[in-house]
Design a protein around this motif. Structure first.
Motif, PDB file in Angstrom:
ATOM      1  N   ALA A 149      36.925  15.018 -87.258  1.00 43.88           N
ATOM      2  CA  ALA A 149      37.222  15.070 -85.809  1.00 43.88           C
ATOM      3  C   ALA A 149      38.525  14.346 -85.489  1.00 43.88           C
ATOM      4  O   ALA A 149      38.801  13.275 -86.035  1.00 43.88           O
ATOM      5  N   GLU A 150      39.324  14.959 -84.586  1.00 50.25           N
ATOM      6  CA  GLU A 150      40.572  14.302 -84.166  1.00 50.25           C
ATOM      7  C   GLU A 150      40.274  13.063 -83.322  1.00 50.25           C
ATOM      8  O   GLU A 150      40.995  12.076 -83.349  1.00 50.25           O
ATOM      9  N   VAL A 151      39.192  13.149 -82.532  1.00 50.98           N
ATOM     10  CA  VAL A 151      38.824  12.016 -81.663  1.00 50.98           C
ATOM     11  C   VAL A 151      37.309  11.802 -81.735  1.00 50.98           C
ATOM     12  O   VAL A 151      36.551  12.765 -81.730  1.00 50.98           O
ATOM     13  N   ILE A 152      36.919  10.533 -81.847  1.00 50.11           N
ATOM     14  CA  ILE A 152      35.492  10.175 -81.835  1.00 50.11           C
ATOM     15  C   ILE A 152      35.289   9.191 -80.687  1.00 50.11           C
ATOM     16  O   ILE A 152      35.989   8.181 -80.603  1.00 50.11           O
ATOM     17  N   ILE A 153      34.377   9.520 -79.781  1.00 49.97           N
ATOM     18  CA  ILE A 153      34.151   8.665 -78.600  1.00 49.97           C
ATOM     19  C   ILE A 153      32.748   8.052 -78.684  1.00 49.97           C
ATOM     20  O   ILE A 153      31.752   8.779 -78.694  1.00 49.97           O
ATOM     21  N   VAL A 154      32.713   6.735 -78.772  1.00 47.34           N
ATOM     22  CA  VAL A 154      31.430   6.027 -78.918  1.00 47.34           C
ATOM     23  C   VAL A 154      31.298   4.925 -77.862  1.00 47.34           C
ATOM     24  O   VAL A 154      32.311   4.385 -77.396  1.00 47.34           O
ATOM     25  N   GLU A 167      30.436   1.945 -78.240  1.00 42.34           N
ATOM     26  CA  GLU A 167      30.897   0.645 -78.771  1.00 42.34           C
ATOM     27  C   GLU A 167      32.416   0.477 -78.665  1.00 42.34           C
ATOM     28  O   GLU A 167      32.943  -0.621 -78.809  1.00 42.34           O
ATOM     29  N   HIS A 168      33.129   1.618 -78.461  1.00 44.03           N
ATOM     30  CA  HIS A 168      34.610   1.536 -78.397  1.00 44.03           C
ATOM     31  C   HIS A 168      35.107   2.570 -77.379  1.00 44.03           C
ATOM     32  O   HIS A 168      35.630   3.617 -77.749  1.00 44.03           O
ATOM     33  N   PRO A 169      34.912   2.280 -76.067  1.00 51.74           N
ATOM     34  CA  PRO A 169      35.219   3.280 -75.034  1.00 51.74           C
ATOM     35  C   PRO A 169      36.697   3.689 -75.040  1.00 51.74           C
ATOM     36  O   PRO A 169      37.573   2.879 -75.374  1.00 51.74           O
ATOM     37  N   ASP A 226      30.876  -0.546 -86.946  1.00 52.75           N
ATOM     38  CA  ASP A 226      31.881  -0.670 -88.000  1.00 52.75           C
ATOM     39  C   ASP A 226      33.261  -0.245 -87.469  1.00 52.75           C
ATOM     40  O   ASP A 226      33.692   0.899 -87.614  1.00 52.75           O
ATOM     41  N   LEU A 227      33.958  -1.200 -86.838  1.00 55.35           N
ATOM     42  CA  LEU A 227      35.230  -0.895 -86.184  1.00 55.35           C
ATOM     43  C   LEU A 227      36.285  -0.480 -87.211  1.00 55.35           C
ATOM     44  O   LEU A 227      37.132   0.384 -86.966  1.00 55.35           O
ATOM     45  N   GLU A 228      36.229  -1.076 -88.397  1.00 57.06           N
ATOM     46  CA  GLU A 228      37.214  -0.750 -89.450  1.00 57.06           C
ATOM     47  C   GLU A 228      37.075   0.734 -89.832  1.00 57.06           C
ATOM     48  O   GLU A 228      38.059   1.471 -89.944  1.00 57.06           O
ATOM     49  N   LEU A 229      35.832   1.175 -89.953  1.00 55.26           N
ATOM     50  CA  LEU A 229      35.554   2.580 -90.302  1.00 55.26           C
ATOM     51  C   LEU A 229      36.052   3.492 -89.172  1.00 55.26           C
ATOM     52  O   LEU A 229      36.682   4.519 -89.399  1.00 55.26           O
ATOM     53  N   TYR A 230      35.797   3.028 -87.939  1.00 57.67           N
ATOM     54  CA  TYR A 230      36.213   3.805 -86.759  1.00 57.67           C
ATOM     55  C   TYR A 230      37.733   3.970 -86.762  1.00 57.67           C
ATOM     56  O   TYR A 230      38.265   5.063 -86.601  1.00 57.67           O
ATOM     57  N   ASN A 231      38.450   2.883 -87.003  1.00 61.76           N
ATOM     58  CA  ASN A 231      39.917   2.948 -87.001  1.00 61.76           C
ATOM     59  C   ASN A 231      40.437   3.799 -88.169  1.00 61.76           C
ATOM     60  O   ASN A 231      41.403   4.560 -88.037  1.00 61.76           O
ATOM     61  N   GLY A 244      40.382   7.384 -87.309  1.00 59.71           N
ATOM     62  CA  GLY A 244      41.486   7.797 -86.428  1.00 59.71           C
ATOM     63  C   GLY A 244      42.754   8.092 -87.207  1.00 59.71           C
ATOM     64  O   GLY A 244      43.492   9.035 -86.913  1.00 59.71           O
ATOM     65  N   VAL A 245      42.950   7.315 -88.276  1.00 56.85           N
ATOM     66  CA  VAL A 245      44.184   7.489 -89.069  1.00 56.85           C
ATOM     67  C   VAL A 245      44.138   8.793 -89.878  1.00 56.85           C
ATOM     68  O   VAL A 245      45.045   9.616 -89.840  1.00 56.85           O
ATOM     69  N   VAL A 246      43.013   9.027 -90.559  1.00 54.38           N
ATOM     70  CA  VAL A 246      42.977  10.182 -91.475  1.00 54.38           C
ATOM     71  C   VAL A 246      42.826  11.515 -90.743  1.00 54.38           C
ATOM     72  O   VAL A 246      42.956  12.586 -91.333  1.00 54.38           O
ATOM     73  N   ALA A 247      42.562  11.453 -89.416  1.00 54.53           N
ATOM     74  CA  ALA A 247      42.399  12.727 -88.680  1.00 54.53           C
ATOM     75  C   ALA A 247      43.705  13.136 -88.010  1.00 54.53           C
ATOM     76  O   ALA A 247      43.736  14.095 -87.226  1.00 54.53           O
ATOM     77  N   ARG A 248      44.777  12.419 -88.300  1.00 55.39           N
ATOM     78  CA  ARG A 248      46.042  12.728 -87.594  1.00 55.39           C
ATOM     79  C   ARG A 248      46.630  14.074 -88.042  1.00 55.39           C
ATOM     80  O   ARG A 248      46.432  14.444 -89.204  1.00 55.39           O
TER      81      ARG A 248
END
Ligand code: ADP
Ligand code: F6P
Length: 319
Positions: free
Chosen positions: A186-191, A193-195, A307-312, A315-319
């Motif tokens: 996914a290009e964007v994931i909205i959760v 925990e991280h609005p 898992d904020l590190e996983l979340y970030n 974001g990088v690999v979906a660019r």
């Protein structure tokens, strides 16, 4: 213990049948009688008890849902209801109970244990919102169901150069969106925990378009909002063609994955072993691939660590 009971409670989850099967087969192996209680705590209060034998649980390991059915029961939140439950259990000669459900159901198991009735919780919920265990029963299967939907939506979004906003379950937890979003690219994931603001979402989608992507996948956890609202706002702001999809209860069904069958089986056996030693007021979990148990109150007081590190990284690999 010579006679134990098992019930499923709260939202159903793939893998619950594997756990029921293991409780029955291992309980009988350990010299116990096993009673099934239908429709969760409501069935407990209504006296919906059924004896289970080796053959009662044949051919269910591959089936989603729960052969004992499940229900929600407001009365069981009261001390009077819990006492009635204990009376029902004792009237059927049952000495210990295994509850397969989420944190709400675990509160019921805690109440029974505190009233001197040994109870063990097995984490059965697709939400993966129980902090004490790495995985809950049903989470892996639900992620794969979402992934299948993402793959199908990606095909048609690419054909029409559109963006799909896919709303997934999880109640207040974003793990289903995070893990399935990563798997689905996914290009964007909205959760929750991280609005993200609508502007931030639009910026990411427009940047993605500038990089040459002609379509996009946005995975939205239900705890962070509604797909229709985001679709409308993004289309208005960017002029992109956007469609929304709400996967709903599709995520709760389906044949359990190998992982959920393994989890259900190993947790079911472990729960029977605890009761056979007279141990109650515990929940069974898995941590670093090891099945273990913890005090119910301690387990339910742990806060889910996002898992904020996983979340970030996602974001990088979906660019
Ligand atoms: P889940 O177990 O998936 O979190 P719910 O929160 O709906 O699902 O809880 C399922 C059932 O567990 C409720 O219908 C109720 O019977 C019982 N329950 C929930 N919370 C409590 C509580 N605090 N005390 C006793 N029983 C509870
Ligand atoms: O807790 C599991 C869950 O599927 C949540 O993800 C969802 O919000 C909720 O149950 C839906 O509840 P119901 O099946 O009662 O509509």
């Amino acid at each position: 213990m010579k006679k134990i009971g098992v019930l499923t409670s709260g939202g159903d989850a793939p893998g619950m049948n594997a756990a029921i099967r293991a409780v029955v087969r291992y309980g009988i192996y350990a010299g116990m009688e096993v009673m099934g209680i239908e429709r969760g705590y409501q069935g407990l209060l209504d006296g919906d008890f059924i004896p289970l034998d080796m053959r009662s649980v044949s051919n269910i390991i591959q089936r989603g849902g729960t052969m004992l059915r499940t229900a929600r029961c407001v009365d069981f939140k009261t001390a009077e209801g819990q006492q009635r439950g204990i009376e029902q259990l004792k009237a059927h000669g049952i000495e210990g109970l295994i509850v397969i459900g989420g944190d709400g159901s675990f509160m019921g198991a805690k109440a029974l244990s505190e009233k001197g009735f040994p109870s063990i919780g097995i984490p059965g919920t697709i939400d993966n919102d129980l902090a004490y265990t790495d995985y809950t029963l049903g989470f892996d299967t639900a992620c794969n169901t979402i992934l299948d939907a993402i793959n199908k939506l990606r095909d048609t979004m690419q054909s029409h150069e559109r963006v799909s906003i896919i709303e997934v379950m999880g109640r207040h937890c974003g793990d289903l969106a995070l893990y399935a979003g990563i798997g689905g690219g996914a290009e964007v994931i909205i959760v929750p925990e991280h609005p993200l603001t609508v502007d931030e979402i639009c910026d990411r989608l427009q940047t993605s378009k500038k990089r040459g992507k002609n379509s996009g996948i946005v995975v939205l956890a239900e705890g962070a909002g509604h797909a229709d609202d985001y679709a409308k706002a993004i289309a208005e702001k960017t002029g992109l063609s956007v469609r929304s999809a709400v996967l709903g209860h599709l995520q709760r069904g389906g044949s359990p994955s190998m992982k959920d069958r393994y989890l259900g089986t190993s947790m079911g056996v472990y729960a029977v072993q605890l009761l056979s030693k007279g141990i109650g007021n515990r929940v069974v979990g898995i941590h670093d691939n090891k099945i273990y148990d913890m005090d119910i109150v301690e387990a339910c007081s742990m806060k889910h660590k996002f898992d904020l590190e996983l979340y970030n990284m996602a974001g990088v690999v979906a660019r």
